[in-house]
Design an enzyme around this catalytic site. Structure first.
Site, PDB file in Angstrom:
ATOM      1  N   SER A  99       0.790  -1.240   0.000  1.00  0.00           N
ATOM      2  CA  SER A  99       0.000   0.000   0.000  1.00  0.00           C
ATOM      3  C   SER A  99       0.817   1.282   0.000  1.00  0.00           C
ATOM      4  O   SER A  99       0.236   2.371  -0.035  1.00  0.00           O
ATOM      5  CB  SER A  99      -0.953   0.008   1.198  1.00  0.00           C
ATOM      6  OG  SER A  99      -2.047  -0.859   0.974  1.00  0.00           O
TER       7      SER A  99
ATOM      8  N   LYS B 291       3.656   6.484   4.806  1.00  0.00           N
ATOM      9  CA  LYS B 291       2.622   5.588   4.274  1.00  0.00           C
ATOM     10  C   LYS B 291       3.113   4.155   4.429  1.00  0.00           C
ATOM     11  O   LYS B 291       4.179   3.797   3.934  1.00  0.00           O
ATOM     12  CB  LYS B 291       2.346   5.876   2.792  1.00  0.00           C
ATOM     13  CG  LYS B 291       1.257   4.985   2.203  1.00  0.00           C
ATOM     14  CD  LYS B 291      -0.103   5.341   2.763  1.00  0.00           C
ATOM     15  CE  LYS B 291      -1.136   4.245   2.537  1.00  0.00           C
ATOM     16  NZ  LYS B 291      -0.990   3.116   3.479  1.00  0.00           N
ATOM     17  N   THR B 292       2.317   3.358   5.115  1.00  0.00           N
ATOM     18  CA  THR B 292       2.676   1.971   5.362  1.00  0.00           C
ATOM     19  C   THR B 292       2.182   1.062   4.239  1.00  0.00           C
ATOM     20  O   THR B 292       1.345   1.438   3.426  1.00  0.00           O
ATOM     21  CB  THR B 292       2.060   1.483   6.680  1.00  0.00           C
ATOM     22  OG1 THR B 292       0.634   1.644   6.603  1.00  0.00           O
ATOM     23  CG2 THR B 292       2.603   2.254   7.865  1.00  0.00           C
ATOM     24  N   GLY B 293       2.711  -0.149   4.236  1.00  0.00           N
ATOM     25  CA  GLY B 293       2.229  -1.200   3.349  1.00  0.00           C
ATOM     26  C   GLY B 293       2.378  -2.534   4.051  1.00  0.00           C
ATOM     27  O   GLY B 293       3.363  -2.756   4.758  1.00  0.00           O
TER      28      GLY B 293
END
Length: 221
Positions: A30, A194-196
């Site tokens: 993501s 922003k994480t994923g």
């Protein structure tokens, strides 16, 4: 080593660059949503899109993790609301709807190429893009390329001041990833990220760190 894992890191500031396996491919999961938002904002600046345009939300749009779009089924959300949901809470249907509204995955791939990125691959929608196994290059990038893209979006004049301020607000106010980059910096540092998270135990975090003094640090882990 304890988990049988592999870590890739790239961090860059005015003082230089730090790299570990920064040229190897990893599933981006993501984290792409930061760049998706930037690409849509650029379309707004070019007159190809409007932030206040309402988009109907249908049951057929739904995939897992729909904290904003799920309750909106049967009504509509504006492009700006979809962008905020995509970046701030990583809403998956919101990202897929933005893909569709911008003209498809090919348009997003071309956006990467337009900012000089010849590495990142765009192959699938959410949630399939999170499933890459080792050796599968679909929906992957490298930490070094990711940091170069962060520089294009967050440090160059790609976005207008207003759009950049909006994006940075979502990145800093996101409730996700408290145990990733945020956990490793001093309390008086500001983090926009922003994480994923992937199906094959992938854990990512990318973004910008503002120290109390000195230049920001761009980082991809």
């Amino acid at each position: 080593a304890r988990h049988g894992g592999r870590i890739g890191v790239c961090a860059m500031s005015e003082g230089g660059i730090v790299k570990w396996r920064a040229g190897e491919r990893f599933p981006y999961c993501s984290t792409f949503k930061l760049f998706l938002a930037a690409s849509v904002m650029e379309r707004v600046q070019d007159g190809l899109e409007k932030l206040d345009r309402a988009v109907p939300i249908a049951e057929s749009d739904m995939v897992p993790h729909a904290p904003v779009t799920g309750p909106a089924v049967g009504s509509s959300l504006t492009i700006m609301q979809l962008l905020k949901a995509t970046v701030e809470v990583s809403d998956n249907p919101a990202a897929n709807i933005l893909f569709r509204e911008m003209g498809g995955l090919e348009v997003f791939q071309k956006w990467y190429r337009s900012i000089g990125d010849r590495i990142t691959r765009v192959d699938r929608n959410e949630v399939a893009l999170n499933s890459a196994l080792p050796g599968d290059h679909r929906d992957t990038t490298t930490p070094q390329q990711c940091v170069a893209n962060l520089h294009s979006v967050l440090r160059r004049s790609l976005l207008s001041a207003g759009h950049l301020e909006m994006l940075e607000k979502w990145l800093t106010e996101t409730p996700t990833g408290t145990l990733r980059i945020k956990a490793a910096v001093p309390a008086n540092y500001k983090v926009g990220h922003k994480t994923g998270t992937g199906a094959q135990n992938t854990r990512n975090d990318i973004g910008i760190i503002w120290p109390p003094r000195g230049a920001p640090i761009l980082i991809a882990v």
